[in-house]
Design a protein around this motif. Structure first.
Motif, mmCIF file in Angstrom:
data_model
loop_
_atom_site.group_PDB
_atom_site.id
_atom_site.type_symbol
_atom_site.label_atom_id
_atom_site.label_comp_id
_atom_site.label_asym_id
_atom_site.label_seq_id
_atom_site.Cartn_x
_atom_site.Cartn_y
_atom_site.Cartn_z
ATOM 1 N N SER A 73 27.953 35.026 43.502
ATOM 2 C CA SER A 73 28.666 36.344 42.867
ATOM 3 C C SER A 73 30.107 35.795 42.921
ATOM 4 N N MET A 74 31.048 35.228 43.709
ATOM 5 C CA MET A 74 32.175 34.870 43.698
ATOM 6 C C MET A 74 32.331 33.777 42.510
ATOM 7 N N GLY A 75 31.284 32.975 42.198
ATOM 8 C CA GLY A 75 31.486 32.037 41.087
ATOM 9 C C GLY A 75 31.354 32.707 39.811
ATOM 10 N N HIS A 76 30.550 33.622 39.789
ATOM 11 C CA HIS A 76 30.251 34.483 38.438
ATOM 12 C C HIS A 76 31.482 35.188 38.241
ATOM 13 N N VAL A 77 32.176 35.790 39.117
ATOM 14 C CA VAL A 77 33.655 36.484 38.791
ATOM 15 C C VAL A 77 34.544 35.581 38.301
ATOM 16 N N LEU A 78 34.593 34.325 38.944
ATOM 17 C CA LEU A 78 35.813 33.474 38.791
ATOM 18 C C LEU A 78 35.388 32.869 37.182
ATOM 19 N N LEU A 79 34.060 32.241 36.949
ATOM 20 C CA LEU A 79 33.664 31.891 35.671
ATOM 21 C C LEU A 79 33.962 32.835 34.614
ATOM 22 N N ALA A 80 33.813 34.084 34.798
ATOM 23 C CA ALA A 80 33.885 35.089 33.995
ATOM 24 C C ALA A 80 35.575 35.350 33.650
ATOM 25 N N GLY A 81 36.270 34.954 34.352
ATOM 26 C CA GLY A 81 37.630 35.133 34.272
ATOM 27 C C GLY A 81 38.182 33.752 33.505
ATOM 28 N N PRO B 284 21.776 28.009 30.382
ATOM 29 C CA PRO B 284 23.100 28.147 30.081
ATOM 30 C C PRO B 284 23.370 29.376 29.172
ATOM 31 N N ALA B 285 22.381 29.942 28.355
ATOM 32 C CA ALA B 285 22.724 31.086 27.458
ATOM 33 C C ALA B 285 22.502 32.101 28.078
ATOM 34 N N GLU C 299 25.281 36.861 31.334
ATOM 35 C CA GLU C 299 25.514 37.278 32.783
ATOM 36 C C GLU C 299 27.080 37.456 32.930
ATOM 37 N N LEU C 300 27.625 36.318 32.492
ATOM 38 C CA LEU C 300 29.019 36.345 32.813
ATOM 39 C C LEU C 300 30.006 37.197 32.003
ATOM 40 N N GLU C 301 29.361 37.511 30.607
ATOM 41 C CA GLU C 301 29.888 38.480 29.984
ATOM 42 C C GLU C 301 29.823 40.081 30.409
ATOM 43 N N SER C 302 28.563 40.195 31.230
ATOM 44 C CA SER C 302 28.226 41.386 31.530
ATOM 45 C C SER C 302 29.537 41.595 32.882
ATOM 46 N N VAL C 303 29.709 40.471 33.586
ATOM 47 C CA VAL C 303 30.500 40.549 34.571
ATOM 48 C C VAL C 303 31.792 40.934 34.282
ATOM 49 N N SER D 52 32.815 42.343 31.555
ATOM 50 C CA SER D 52 33.012 43.811 31.031
ATOM 51 C C SER D 52 33.092 44.921 32.084
ATOM 52 N N GLN D 53 32.063 44.551 33.190
ATOM 53 C CA GLN D 53 31.761 45.453 34.220
ATOM 54 C C GLN D 53 32.782 45.252 35.417
ATOM 55 N N GLY D 54 33.388 44.281 35.463
ATOM 56 C CA GLY D 54 34.317 43.939 36.585
ATOM 57 C C GLY D 54 33.632 43.463 37.912
ATOM 58 N N TYR D 55 32.743 43.038 38.146
ATOM 59 C CA TYR D 55 32.190 42.799 39.331
ATOM 60 C C TYR D 55 30.522 41.874 38.999
ATOM 61 N N SER D 56 30.214 41.424 40.225
ATOM 62 C CA SER D 56 28.970 40.529 39.854
ATOM 63 C C SER D 56 28.046 40.667 41.190
ATOM 64 N N ILE D 57 26.905 41.109 41.042
ATOM 65 C CA ILE D 57 25.908 40.856 42.086
ATOM 66 C C ILE D 57 24.914 39.860 41.973
ATOM 67 N N VAL D 58 24.614 39.030 42.885
ATOM 68 C CA VAL D 58 23.747 37.849 42.939
ATOM 69 C C VAL D 58 22.668 38.196 43.871
ATOM 70 N N ASP D 59 21.457 38.183 43.371
ATOM 71 C CA ASP D 59 20.306 38.455 44.153
ATOM 72 C C ASP D 59 19.604 37.208 44.363
ATOM 73 N N GLN D 60 19.993 36.585 45.728
ATOM 74 C CA GLN D 60 19.039 35.579 46.030
ATOM 75 C C GLN D 60 18.708 34.145 45.081
#
Length: 287
Positions: A166-174, A200-201, A206-210, A212-220
């Motif tokens: 989840s932290m990776g998604h936030v950082l990549l989205a930025g 990758p697509a 997913e990163l575009e959603s992160v 726009s919404q300002g957070y990431s939830i990663v499930d397992q």
């Protein structure tokens, strides 16, 4: 020490030591580039939790160095106190920690974030962490562990692939668009669980959603049973400089629980970290 010649009188050895680890990257390197330093660091990085002790042959094989060159680097590191040897196997010493602590001590982020993580973890009774992006990995720079929920221990300096966290998604989205393009093009998305995103697509969407919404939830995605939620920590310019998360086990928190209970408290903690950082000095972002 190992019964092998060190090759100090062999001109070819010096040339071998100065050969870049990746010849393909050499065109992008300036005249200032010190290839021996690159190789010395590669020798240090050859050691890991899975390989805490290595023979000369192990180091040579792992780094691509000749045995003679590997021996010279290992003995130099031993002279400097970063490596010890029993005559056959080599291992790192605690002095290597100074290299990482030099970076951490230059950052305001860990010391500012730590009390907020402690308060957050006490409120939700879950583990919380702060990480920064280093290449294709997230690196933990602050953490409060409420319980052991992964099969591996997480400590300061622990690294995980950014795409599976989840932290990776936030950082990549930025990341700026060009840097994200490079990441998606160059990173191999290995599968850790049946939930890991390896397309990758799909990851880009997913990163575009992160973003726009300002957070990431990663499930397992990184490990079965592990759920986490992360939000960005922004610097004074508004750029994403770090990420803060809460991690939990799937048996303790549903995805609805994470949205309703954990995310609001996490956002409050991130805002508090940002306020304190604004009053201190800027975050140093890893290259």
């Amino acid at each position: 020490m190992t019964g092998e010649p060190d090759g100090s009188g062999d001109p070819a050895l010096g040339a071998a030591e100065d050969t870049p680890l990746s010849a393909a990257d050499d065109t992008a390197r300036g005249a200032h580039y010190v290839q021996s330093l690159e190789r010395g660091l590669a020798v240090i990085k050859a050691f890991s939790a899975h390989s805490p002790q290595l023979t000369l042959s192990d180091v040579a094989r792992s780094t691509g160095l000749t045995r003679a060159a590997a021996r010279r680097f290992l003995l130099t590191l031993a002279d400097l106190g970063y490596v010890r040897t029993d005559g056959k196997r080599f291992s790192l010493t605690a002095k290597v920690l100074e290299l990482g602590y030099s970076y951490l001590s230059s950052m305001t982020l860990p010391e500012v974030a730590q009390p907020h993580l402690e308060q957050l973890s006490a409120q939700v009774r879950e583990s919380s962490s702060v990480s920064v992006l280093d290449g294709s990995d997230v690196v933990y720079v602050a953490r409060v562990a409420a319980s052991r929920i992964m099969t591996v221990s997480i400590n300061i300096g622990t690294r995980f692939p950014a795409y599976a966290t989840s932290m990776g998604h936030v950082l990549l989205a930025g990341l700026p668009a060009a840097e994200l393009d490079d990441y998606l093009r160059e990173t191999t998305l290995d599968r850790f669980t049946s939930n890991t995103v390896t397309d990758p697509a799909v990851l880009r969407a997913e990163l575009e959603s992160v973003r726009s919404q300002g957070y990431s939830i990663v499930d397992q995605e990184l490990e079965e049973g592990l759920r986490s939620v992360a939000v960005p920590v922004r610097d004074a310019t508004g750029a994403v400089a770090a990420a803060v998360n809460i991690s939990t086990h799937a048996t303790r928190r549903t995805l609805d629980d994470i949205h309703a209970e954990l995310l609001p408290r996490l956002r409050t903690a991130a805002q508090a970290i940002e306020r304190d950082l604004a009053a201190a000095k800027p975050i140093t972002r890893l290259g």
